[in-house]
Design a protein around this motif. Structure first.
Motif, short mmCIF file in Angstrom:
data_model
loop_
_atom_site.label_atom_id
_atom_site.label_comp_id
_atom_site.label_asym_id
_atom_site.label_seq_id
_atom_site.Cartn_x
_atom_site.Cartn_y
_atom_site.Cartn_z
N VAL A 105 0.84 -1.19 0.00
CA VAL A 105 0.00 0.00 0.00
C VAL A 105 0.87 1.25 0.00
N SER A 106 0.58 2.16 -0.91
CA SER A 106 1.32 3.42 -0.99
C SER A 106 0.68 4.46 -0.08
N GLY A 111 -3.80 14.68 -5.34
CA GLY A 111 -3.55 14.74 -6.77
C GLY A 111 -4.07 13.52 -7.51
N GLY A 112 -4.02 13.61 -8.83
CA GLY A 112 -4.46 12.52 -9.68
C GLY A 112 -3.44 11.41 -9.75
N PRO A 117 3.71 8.78 -7.67
CA PRO A 117 4.72 7.81 -8.12
C PRO A 117 4.07 6.59 -8.75
N LEU A 118 4.69 6.09 -9.82
CA LEU A 118 4.16 4.94 -10.53
C LEU A 118 4.13 3.69 -9.64
N SER A 164 -7.46 5.54 -4.66
CA SER A 164 -6.82 5.67 -5.97
C SER A 164 -7.36 4.61 -6.92
N PRO A 165 -7.16 4.80 -8.23
CA PRO A 165 -7.56 3.76 -9.18
C PRO A 165 -6.88 2.42 -8.92
N ALA A 166 -5.62 2.43 -8.52
CA ALA A 166 -4.93 1.17 -8.25
C ALA A 166 -5.58 0.45 -7.07
#
Length: 286
Positions: A105-106, A111-112, A117-118, A164-166
């Motif tokens: 988990v990040s 932000g979008g 970070p990728l 997030s999308p992820a």
């Protein structure tokens, strides 16, 4: 937690159990008397800013009445995961419960997704693919047992925006994995479910809340990490376990149905409406 037939001591694997939800789930399964393999990367308290180690969790399982077995595993390493289940096979020759909880988990950042970070997408590797890999190795042991349960720790983010999308992709994928694995495992009397957890009182959550201005801090009661473990123990012991197989279930609702309370005796509330769950049960929800 019983085998449903007064059989031998249940054997469980809980991935990502150094801290957080996995730690609570592992302790709760220990309270039910299970032998619990605790996996994670943290072997020293300094390995994470939130503390916690696999050995600490294993010791708490022992204190709770079960048997904790810490195994250092990076769930991004397929060979290490295979060795974990080889160890379970050597020790017991079977498995009762697998809880897929490990996830990379990040931090929650503003932000979008294109501005972050990728590495945020790593959650789809350790968090979704890793669920598949652990289940791949666990399935023969669950089948050998004649009765088994795979649980993916899920969240309302599977159907509503969260973080997030992820994160959403990982949670939606975990639900779909459970649904499709359940179809193939049903002839073997092995169930697979995804259990949606609510807001948890974890080390990470407490640190985040403490970082907020006092006036912005949420005050709603949070589920203990042990609550989901109590639900899992009750589900595995239920005579109608296979009724739930293939479904994504809200932990608070399943707990109410099975008569499970949190560690303080409270009944966690479903967040079906607050967090965007289907107002009527989704086809994979009861």
């Amino acid at each position: 937690m019983t085998t449903g037939s007064g059989g031998p001591t249940p054997v469980a694997v809980v991935t990502g159990a150094s801290r957080g939800a996995g730690k609570g789930i592992a302790i709760a399964l220990g309270e039910s008397g299970a032998t619990v393999y605790v996996t994670g990367r943290s072997q020293q308290p300094t390995d994470s800013p939130h503390g916690g180690t696999i050995a600490e969790t294993a010791a708490l399982i022992d204190e709770a009445g079960g048997k904790g077995i810490p195994v250092a595993v990076d769930h991004g390493d397929d060979e290490a995961v295979a060795e974990l289940f080889d160890q379970v096979r050597r020790d017991h020759g079977r498995l009762d419960v697998l809880v897929n909880n490990a996830a990379k988990v990040s931090p929650v950042l503003p932000g979008g997704f294109w501005e972050k970070p990728l590495e945020a997408a790593d959650l789809i590797n350790v968090g979704l693919r890793s669920h598949y890999v652990a289940s791949f190795h666990a399935a023969p042991l669950l089948i050998a047992n004649g009765r088994g349960l795979i649980v993916n720790t899920g969240h309302y983010g599977a159907v509503a925006y969260f973080h997030s999308p992820a994160y959403g992709a990982q949670k939606a994928g975990a639900d779909k994995l459970a649904a499709d694995m359940a179809k193939e495992l049903r002839p073997h009397n092995v169930a697979a479910v995804s259990i949606w957890m609510g807001g948890l009182d974890t080390e990470r959550a407490r640190a985040y809340i403490d970082s907020l201005p006092p006036e912005s801090r949420p005050t709603a009661r949070r589920e203990s990490p042990q609550f989901t473990g109590r639900v899992i123990a009750a589900l595995y012991a239920a005579d109608d376990l296979m009724h739930y197989s293939g479904r994504a279930v809200i932990g608070a609702e399943l707990g109410a149905r099975l008569g499970v309370t949190d560690i303080d005796g409270s009944a966690p509330l479903s967040l079906r409406y607050e967090l965007g769950g289907p107002p009527e049960p989704h086809p994979t929800l009861w």
